[in-house]
Design a protein around this motif. Structure first.
Motif, short mmCIF file in Angstrom:
data_model
loop_
_atom_site.label_atom_id
_atom_site.label_comp_id
_atom_site.label_asym_id
_atom_site.label_seq_id
_atom_site.Cartn_x
_atom_site.Cartn_y
_atom_site.Cartn_z
N GLN A 4 -30.67 -4.80 -10.48
CA GLN A 4 -29.65 -5.23 -11.44
C GLN A 4 -30.35 -5.97 -12.58
O GLN A 4 -31.32 -6.68 -12.33
CB GLN A 4 -28.74 -6.20 -10.70
CG GLN A 4 -27.40 -6.42 -11.31
CD GLN A 4 -26.58 -7.39 -10.43
OE1 GLN A 4 -27.12 -8.19 -9.69
NE2 GLN A 4 -25.28 -7.28 -10.54
N GLU A 5 -29.86 -5.80 -13.78
CA GLU A 5 -30.49 -6.51 -14.90
C GLU A 5 -30.42 -8.01 -14.65
O GLU A 5 -29.37 -8.55 -14.32
CB GLU A 5 -29.77 -6.16 -16.20
CG GLU A 5 -30.49 -6.69 -17.40
CD GLU A 5 -29.80 -6.33 -18.72
OE1 GLU A 5 -30.26 -6.82 -19.75
OE2 GLU A 5 -28.81 -5.57 -18.70
N LYS A 6 -31.57 -8.69 -14.77
CA LYS A 6 -31.63 -10.12 -14.43
C LYS A 6 -32.07 -10.90 -15.67
O LYS A 6 -33.06 -10.55 -16.29
CB LYS A 6 -32.67 -10.29 -13.33
CG LYS A 6 -32.43 -11.42 -12.41
CD LYS A 6 -33.59 -11.63 -11.47
CE LYS A 6 -33.32 -11.13 -10.07
NZ LYS A 6 -34.34 -11.52 -9.10
N VAL A 7 -31.36 -11.95 -16.00
CA VAL A 7 -31.68 -12.71 -17.20
C VAL A 7 -31.84 -14.18 -16.84
O VAL A 7 -30.94 -14.74 -16.18
CB VAL A 7 -30.52 -12.58 -18.23
CG1 VAL A 7 -30.83 -13.30 -19.52
CG2 VAL A 7 -30.20 -11.13 -18.48
N PRO A 8 -32.96 -14.82 -17.20
CA PRO A 8 -33.06 -16.25 -16.89
C PRO A 8 -32.07 -17.06 -17.73
O PRO A 8 -31.85 -16.73 -18.90
CB PRO A 8 -34.51 -16.62 -17.27
CG PRO A 8 -35.07 -15.46 -18.01
CD PRO A 8 -34.13 -14.29 -17.89
N TYR A 181 -22.47 -14.82 -13.77
CA TYR A 181 -22.05 -13.58 -14.44
C TYR A 181 -21.06 -13.95 -15.53
O TYR A 181 -20.22 -14.83 -15.36
CB TYR A 181 -21.36 -12.63 -13.45
CG TYR A 181 -22.22 -12.26 -12.26
CD1 TYR A 181 -23.16 -11.24 -12.35
CD2 TYR A 181 -22.10 -12.95 -11.05
CE1 TYR A 181 -23.96 -10.91 -11.26
CE2 TYR A 181 -22.89 -12.62 -9.97
CZ TYR A 181 -23.81 -11.61 -10.07
OH TYR A 181 -24.60 -11.29 -9.01
N SER A 182 -21.19 -13.23 -16.63
CA SER A 182 -20.32 -13.49 -17.78
C SER A 182 -18.87 -13.10 -17.47
O SER A 182 -18.63 -12.12 -16.74
CB SER A 182 -20.84 -12.66 -18.96
OG SER A 182 -19.84 -12.52 -19.92
N PHE A 212 -20.80 -2.88 -9.42
CA PHE A 212 -21.45 -4.19 -9.40
C PHE A 212 -22.80 -4.17 -10.11
O PHE A 212 -23.20 -5.16 -10.73
CB PHE A 212 -21.61 -4.67 -7.95
CG PHE A 212 -22.16 -6.06 -7.83
CD1 PHE A 212 -21.41 -7.15 -8.25
CD2 PHE A 212 -23.43 -6.29 -7.31
CE1 PHE A 212 -21.92 -8.45 -8.16
CE2 PHE A 212 -23.94 -7.58 -7.22
CZ PHE A 212 -23.18 -8.65 -7.65
N MET A 213 -23.48 -3.01 -10.05
CA MET A 213 -24.81 -2.92 -10.69
C MET A 213 -24.73 -3.12 -12.20
O MET A 213 -25.73 -3.42 -12.85
CB MET A 213 -25.44 -1.55 -10.41
CG MET A 213 -25.87 -1.37 -9.01
SD MET A 213 -26.88 -2.74 -8.44
CE MET A 213 -28.36 -2.45 -9.37
N LYS A 214 -23.54 -2.94 -12.77
CA LYS A 214 -23.41 -3.07 -14.24
C LYS A 214 -23.29 -4.52 -14.68
O LYS A 214 -23.38 -4.81 -15.87
CB LYS A 214 -22.18 -2.30 -14.72
CG LYS A 214 -22.28 -0.80 -14.49
CD LYS A 214 -21.11 -0.11 -15.14
CE LYS A 214 -21.10 1.37 -14.78
NZ LYS A 214 -19.78 1.96 -14.94
N GLU A 219 -29.71 -16.04 -13.91
CA GLU A 219 -30.20 -16.78 -12.73
C GLU A 219 -31.04 -17.98 -13.13
O GLU A 219 -31.76 -17.95 -14.13
CB GLU A 219 -31.04 -15.81 -11.87
CG GLU A 219 -31.42 -16.38 -10.55
CD GLU A 219 -32.00 -15.34 -9.58
OE1 GLU A 219 -31.56 -14.16 -9.59
OE2 GLU A 219 -32.90 -15.73 -8.82
N CYS A 220 -30.95 -19.05 -12.33
CA CYS A 220 -31.83 -20.20 -12.53
C CYS A 220 -32.03 -20.89 -11.18
O CYS A 220 -31.25 -20.67 -10.24
CB CYS A 220 -31.23 -21.19 -13.53
SG CYS A 220 -29.62 -21.81 -13.07
#
Ligand code: AKG
Length: 315
Positions: A4-8, A181-182, A212-214, A219-220
């Motif tokens: 899944q796309e992961k963004v700090p 999640y936004s 869900f993958m979308k 994450e922190c």
């Protein structure tokens, strides 16, 4: 599993009220604030100190045999313990006294005086400890809603949910992973009310939850002394990497009369949203007067109208 796309989550150092209100708050995105003064709690709040200073006030806690707490299937029980005994048990891995099993997990979300009406307030329920914790002055005092103890056993994971108030989650001791999640990904989270049905966010069942993958995963990892700004409506899932003590502070982003007055948790939808959802139910009931192919056609037109009127640009 596909990744899944992961963004700090972005981290900001040395944030004061002006920086918060000018550079962070208006963006309505989560942010880790490092180095804000939270008071003597950072040094003082060992388990031993909490046991001794927190006293024997009874607290209602979640207890479960597995550390992944699941609100939808209620795999935990509520039990009442003196605060000191709760802290002792939550801070140990194996218990000599227990309710369900010797390695059971504990979680406290503190409550107000009258649990049905009053929001939690550390100063009222734990005055001796509240003086050690400085609430960051990042909002006006009349916006304040609640200050809540969050104390968890090592490994405790709390289901993905949203709240309707703005929130600063202060990590006082221990470390905690938080996945967010936004609100714009709400349709990928398989919601049941304010909670996501996807419990295992690290290894989800994609046959059951393909969308869900979308969802973009923010994450922190919070360290002692960190504050996490969780804007209203952002979904969050927490995992205590150690026994940990936190306090979260909720405040009103909208005018006070936008919120449901009978909401001690800060998670009931704003009154206008509740009315709109009720009106939608009535509209759907009206469509029942038509045969299926007409319902399909007008249902699609309603969706398009809602999208055109309500959707903001994607983040
Ligand atoms: C919140 O801050 O709203 C949370 O749900 C925090 C949960 C936790 O810290 O375990």
């Amino acid at each position: 599993m596909e990744v899944q796309e992961k963004v700090p989550v972005q981290t900001f150092m040395g944030v004061d009220r002006d920086v918060f209100l000018r550079d962070i708050y208006p963006k309505r995105r989560p942010a880790v604030l490092r180095g804000v003064c939270l008071g003597p709690c950072l040094d003082k709040w060992t388990a031993e100190y909490l046991v001794q200073k927190g006293g024997d006030m009874e607290v209602k806690v979640h207890v479960s045999t597995v550390p992944e707490m699941d609100f939808l299937h209620k795999n935990f029980v509520y039990k009442t313990l003196p605060f000191s005994e709760f802290v002792k048990r939550a801070s140990e891995k194996k218990h000599t006294e227990f309710f369900l099993s010797e390695d059971e997990s504990y979680y406290l979300r503190s409550l107000g005086e009258d649990v049905r009406k009053d929001p939690a307030d550390l100063h009222k329920q734990f005055p001796g400890l509240a003086e050690d914790f400085y609430i960051p002055q990042f909002f006006e005092s009349n916006q304040f809603f609640s200050s809540v103890f969050r104390i968890s056993s090592c490994g405790l994971q709390l289901w993905t949910h949203y709240d309707v108030m703005d929130n600063l989650l202060a990590q006082v001791t221990g470390t905690k992973r938080v996945v967010l999640y936004s609100p714009q990904d709400a349709l990928h989270l398989y919601l049941s009310g304010d909670k996501s049905e996807v419990l295992n966010i690290d290894s989800p069942d994609l046959d059951q939850y393909p969308e869900f993958m979308k969802a973009k995963r923010y994450e922190c990892v919070l360290e002692p002394g960190d504050l996490l700004f969780i804007p209203a409506l952002w979904f969050h899932n927490t995992l205590a990497l150690q026994f940990g003590v936190g306090v979260n502070v909720f405040w009103r982003h909208l005018p006070a009369d936008s919120y449901d007055k009978r909401d001690p948790y800060g998670n009931k939808d704003p009154l206008a949203a509740t009315r709109a959802l009720q009106a939608l139910e009535r509209a759907l009931h009206t469509l029942d007067e038509l045969p299926p192919e007409y319902r399909d056609f007008y249902g699609r037109r309603m969706i398009q109208r809602i999208q055109n009127i309500c959707y903001k640009n994607s983040q």
